[in-house]
Write a protein that holds these residues in place. Sequence first.
Motif, PDB file in Angstrom:
ATOM      1  N   GLU A 289       0.425  -1.225  -0.184  1.00  0.00           N
ATOM      2  CA  GLU A 289       0.139  -0.001   0.017  1.00  0.00           C
ATOM      3  C   GLU A 289       0.951   1.224   0.021  1.00  0.00           C
ATOM      4  N   LEU A 290       2.059   1.298  -0.020  1.00  0.00           N
ATOM      5  CA  LEU A 290       2.980   2.348   0.071  1.00  0.00           C
ATOM      6  C   LEU A 290       3.872   2.498  -1.060  1.00  0.00           C
ATOM      7  N   PRO A 291       4.403   3.603  -1.447  1.00  0.00           N
ATOM      8  CA  PRO A 291       5.243   3.947  -2.600  1.00  0.00           C
ATOM      9  C   PRO A 291       6.620   3.219  -2.384  1.00  0.00           C
ATOM     10  N   ARG A 292       7.261   2.205  -3.290  1.00  0.00           N
ATOM     11  CA  ARG A 292       8.275   1.450  -3.024  1.00  0.00           C
ATOM     12  C   ARG A 292       9.579   2.430  -2.787  1.00  0.00           C
ATOM     13  N   ALA A 293       9.709   3.408  -3.343  1.00  0.00           N
ATOM     14  CA  ALA A 293      10.740   4.254  -3.372  1.00  0.00           C
ATOM     15  C   ALA A 293      11.271   4.987  -2.084  1.00  0.00           C
ATOM     16  N   ASN A 294      10.010   5.145  -1.465  1.00  0.00           N
ATOM     17  CA  ASN A 294      10.258   5.982  -0.184  1.00  0.00           C
ATOM     18  C   ASN A 294      10.305   5.412   1.162  1.00  0.00           C
ATOM     19  N   ASN A 295      10.194   4.051   1.053  1.00  0.00           N
ATOM     20  CA  ASN A 295      10.154   3.467   2.613  1.00  0.00           C
ATOM     21  C   ASN A 295      10.777   1.998   2.446  1.00  0.00           C
ATOM     22  N   THR A 296      11.093   1.612   3.542  1.00  0.00           N
ATOM     23  CA  THR A 296      11.784   0.134   3.686  1.00  0.00           C
ATOM     24  C   THR A 296      10.579  -0.988   4.132  1.00  0.00           C
ATOM     25  N   ALA A 297       9.396  -0.387   4.449  1.00  0.00           N
ATOM     26  CA  ALA A 297       8.265  -1.395   4.979  1.00  0.00           C
ATOM     27  C   ALA A 297       8.159  -2.610   4.176  1.00  0.00           C
ATOM     28  N   SER A 298       8.252  -3.844   5.030  1.00  0.00           N
ATOM     29  CA  SER A 298       7.685  -4.925   4.261  1.00  0.00           C
ATOM     30  C   SER A 298       7.122  -6.007   5.415  1.00  0.00           C
ATOM     31  N   PRO A 317      -0.091  -3.284   8.972  1.00  0.00           N
ATOM     32  CA  PRO A 317      -0.849  -2.075   9.908  1.00  0.00           C
ATOM     33  C   PRO A 317      -1.937  -2.728  10.498  1.00  0.00           C
ATOM     34  N   ASP A 318      -2.763  -3.566   9.704  1.00  0.00           N
ATOM     35  CA  ASP A 318      -3.962  -3.952  10.132  1.00  0.00           C
ATOM     36  C   ASP A 318      -4.070  -5.165  10.839  1.00  0.00           C
ATOM     37  N   SER A 319      -2.922  -5.934  10.997  1.00  0.00           N
ATOM     38  CA  SER A 319      -2.730  -7.092  11.590  1.00  0.00           C
ATOM     39  C   SER A 319      -3.055  -7.028  13.271  1.00  0.00           C
ATOM     40  N   PRO A 320      -4.057  -7.778  13.778  1.00  0.00           N
ATOM     41  CA  PRO A 320      -3.974  -7.823  15.166  1.00  0.00           C
ATOM     42  C   PRO A 320      -3.060  -8.088  16.145  1.00  0.00           C
ATOM     43  N   GLY A 321      -1.712  -8.637  15.660  1.00  0.00           N
ATOM     44  CA  GLY A 321      -0.665  -9.005  16.431  1.00  0.00           C
ATOM     45  C   GLY A 321       0.317  -8.060  16.220  1.00  0.00           C
ATOM     46  N   PRO A 323       3.391  -5.599  16.328  1.00  0.00           N
ATOM     47  CA  PRO A 323       4.132  -5.068  17.512  1.00  0.00           C
ATOM     48  C   PRO A 323       3.751  -3.396  17.324  1.00  0.00           C
ATOM     49  N   GLU A 324       3.586  -2.549  18.672  1.00  0.00           N
ATOM     50  CA  GLU A 324       3.260  -1.176  18.404  1.00  0.00           C
ATOM     51  C   GLU A 324       4.680  -0.339  17.885  1.00  0.00           C
ATOM     52  N   GLY A 325       4.501   0.411  16.783  1.00  0.00           N
ATOM     53  CA  GLY A 325       5.658   1.447  16.386  1.00  0.00           C
ATOM     54  C   GLY A 325       6.436   0.587  15.669  1.00  0.00           C
ATOM     55  N   VAL A 326       6.342  -0.637  15.152  1.00  0.00           N
ATOM     56  CA  VAL A 326       7.403  -1.249  14.534  1.00  0.00           C
ATOM     57  C   VAL A 326       6.928  -1.443  12.917  1.00  0.00           C
ATOM     58  N   LYS A 327       7.691  -0.502  12.239  1.00  0.00           N
ATOM     59  CA  LYS A 327       7.205  -0.367  10.698  1.00  0.00           C
ATOM     60  C   LYS A 327       8.134  -0.680   9.715  1.00  0.00           C
ATOM     61  N   TYR A 344      10.637 -14.259  12.777  1.00  0.00           N
ATOM     62  CA  TYR A 344      11.195 -13.562  11.826  1.00  0.00           C
ATOM     63  C   TYR A 344      11.871 -12.048  12.330  1.00  0.00           C
ATOM     64  N   PHE A 345      12.442 -11.311  11.596  1.00  0.00           N
ATOM     65  CA  PHE A 345      13.363 -10.085  11.980  1.00  0.00           C
ATOM     66  C   PHE A 345      12.347  -8.982  11.389  1.00  0.00           C
ATOM     67  N   GLN A 346      12.553  -7.980  12.278  1.00  0.00           N
ATOM     68  CA  GLN A 346      11.964  -6.685  11.736  1.00  0.00           C
ATOM     69  C   GLN A 346      12.587  -5.475  12.012  1.00  0.00           C
ATOM     70  N   MET A 347      12.815  -4.446  11.382  1.00  0.00           N
ATOM     71  CA  MET A 347      13.256  -3.175  11.725  1.00  0.00           C
ATOM     72  C   MET A 347      12.120  -2.222  11.988  1.00  0.00           C
ATOM     73  N   THR A 348      12.463  -1.251  13.211  1.00  0.00           N
ATOM     74  CA  THR A 348      11.499  -0.379  13.447  1.00  0.00           C
ATOM     75  C   THR A 348      11.204   0.755  12.726  1.00  0.00           C
ATOM     76  N   ASP A 349      12.402   1.206  12.146  1.00  0.00           N
ATOM     77  CA  ASP A 349      12.177   2.359  11.263  1.00  0.00           C
ATOM     78  C   ASP A 349      11.591   2.186   9.934  1.00  0.00           C
ATOM     79  N   ILE A 350      10.771   3.169   9.618  1.00  0.00           N
ATOM     80  CA  ILE A 350      10.235   2.778   7.964  1.00  0.00           C
ATOM     81  C   ILE A 350      11.148   3.253   6.980  1.00  0.00           C
ATOM     82  N   ALA A 351      12.261   3.955   7.225  1.00  0.00           N
ATOM     83  CA  ALA A 351      12.812   4.569   6.131  1.00  0.00           C
ATOM     84  C   ALA A 351      14.346   4.479   6.237  1.00  0.00           C
ATOM     85  N   TYR A 352      14.965   3.395   7.264  1.00  0.00           N
ATOM     86  CA  TYR A 352      16.181   3.187   7.436  1.00  0.00           C
ATOM     87  C   TYR A 352      16.532   1.785   7.189  1.00  0.00           C
ATOM     88  N   GLU A 353      17.629   1.538   6.163  1.00  0.00           N
ATOM     89  CA  GLU A 353      17.693   0.167   5.551  1.00  0.00           C
ATOM     90  C   GLU A 353      18.697  -0.321   6.621  1.00  0.00           C
TER      91      GLU A 353
END
Length: 762
Positions: A289-298, A317-321, A323-327, A344-353
Amino acid sequence: MSPQKRINTFRVRVNLVLCTIIFCNACAYLFVNMRAFQLLAIGSAVLPAVALAPKQLISAPRRSTAVPNPSGEVALFSTGQYSFESHESSTTWNLIDLKSGKISELTDDSNVSEIIWLGSSNSELLYINSTNADIPGGVELWISDTADFNNFRYKAASLSASLSGLKTATTKTGDINFLVYGQSYGNGTAYNDKLAVKPLSTARIYDSIYPRHWDTWLTTTFNAVFSGTLELKKSGQWATSRYVSRGALKNLVSTVKNLESPYPPYGDSTDYDISPDGKWVAFKSKAPELPRANNTASYIYFVPHDGSKNPEAINGPDSPGTPEGVKGDSSGPVFSPDSEQLAYFQMTDIAYESDRRTLYVYTIDSKETIPALAKNWDRSPSAAKWTTDGKGLILNTEDRARNRLFILPSDAGDDFVPRNFTDSGSVSSYYNLPNGEILVSGSAMWTSRIIYTATPEKGVTNVVFSANEVDPALNGMSSADVDEFYYEGNWTEIHSWIIYPQNFDTSKTYPLLFYIHGGPQGSWADSWSTRWNYKVWADQGYVVVAPNPTGSTGFGDKLTDMITNNWGSYPYDDLVKCWEYVRDNFDFIDTDNGVAAGASYGGFMINWIQGNPLGRKFKALVSHDGTFVADAKISTEELWFIEHDFNGTFWGDRDNYRRWDPSAPEHILQMDTPQLIIHSDLDFRLPISEGLSLFNVLQMRGVPSRLLNFPDENHWVTNQENSLVWHQQVLGWINKYSGIGASNSNAVSLDETIVPVVDYNP
């Protein structure tokens, strides 16, 4: 103690530290065997040392990681080798006995592209045949046996496109559920380049951002994960399942718009996993749902193997489980042995690779928030595997310029600090063995492949194989070729490697070769490389110094993050202080005739150094794919990168971009050190115009300079023939200006060029 004695003492200490990885616990490790001691502490002491030359590096065997059979008796790996005589590559598949280290050839069939162990069998194999007898551009699945690979094999499935990344799980009925990936059309059918209708026009038309990425212009096709089943027949053989007809596999990705997995350019089979019971598949995809060039969200998506339901994000973003603020970016999904949990692994920041990766564990069908493990641990793991009992996870983690294995309980709290049980070198892959040991494949600066066993309790228990014992090009290489030191940088202590040339003698002097790594969030690690190989450069007759300044990874978040909006400040100061430390402390290093080289961010830093005082300390410079004009950064494709690293948009925060501009007049006016510029046409992250701009400036300023361009390479130079030219030009350039060619018979000369040099100057 004098600096000279200090480095010699430290050298001995490093070798002793390397030995300790075969002991258990810091205070009472147990000696395991002399073979492990010899390989890990001193490498091969029997074979005479030889200088590692570019051609030998490029044509030396390249071994894949070793994958054990279920009983843990043997492991499977491939060996690829390039011949400069025939100008062709060859591949063999091999078995290695994990007790004796004896290697035997399984097959040299060039059509075999992947092999995995079939189910729980210790001898049966499933492999991908890279050609298809019936479908041009397709592949086939074949089954064979280690007892007689070429005569026991039979075809189990015909797949209609070029697919790879084979993963399997055995169901209760004995069927084999499998996954592969490849290109897909929007309607879900697999893309076959050989059968695709070629358009009459070459025009490209785009209505959204991100028209190209890495080295490819985006098209209407995309990566997708496909599922299929090989049914166990009454004959005892496996064949294509009832819902897969003539390779018409089930596309698990295409049913949701804008999903893609594996995600390019680095995506591979680690982007997806199949549960051990064969029922479920998890895969990573960029946020649709996001423009691919401007964020790292997956997100990590969950889907039945048979595709009976559409995939759903477990941490969207709409999944019940969620974690808050992890994007940020998600990666590395892996199912637990009982198929009930997914890590699985996830980064918190939505724009920091380069944000820190945190491990999360999802319980299937859970509606509760997904818990993080060791949330406050100041390291960023890259891979996870569950222990056999499912009570813990083993993490491959960059740590102090090495990639080490750490053990982590599956219920670890926020403040838990995992413990490493491997030390030197860099782990590439690892597998659980039934006896409780772990089979590890890795490398180090002194060996291209090392295979050993380890346990969390004892550390390394046995070294099975090391390439420096058997490959002629690596003869005599050992951990004695490498040291490390720390020095005071701009604001903290900084680590640096030091690599010695063949037949190093502390009573002699050697020109400095100053190595600057890319990233900028990256590091020089204790690992093998076929591109920027420390020993190839050192064996020209240099002492290589490879610092890990501000921005480096593996030393904690603060060191990594402090480079943000500070590209030319803290890191530059750290490098200046490193050069000064080397000048003042190592009598065997000649800084007066030193040279410097770097790639990517390291290329930027070389360009920055050229226009600043440190540039006058070197006889020659080499920049590979480095940025030059500050305003040109907007032409990159991954815009999240520049917006993060320069704290804002190109139009709103332009001063941030221009603060560290190598092309600013005050820097151009200082440029006078001979420089080689390397830039390739398919590098879309750092477009070719950057290299051309720098070359134009240096030429017009009368600075000795040369441009090396590859029209068919991207950010890296991987073609073997191109790599040979790359090495010849790079090493010949620095040797010319450092004077090394006159004192070392192994030194490469620019006179050896195998490509014509274009020179229209009068």
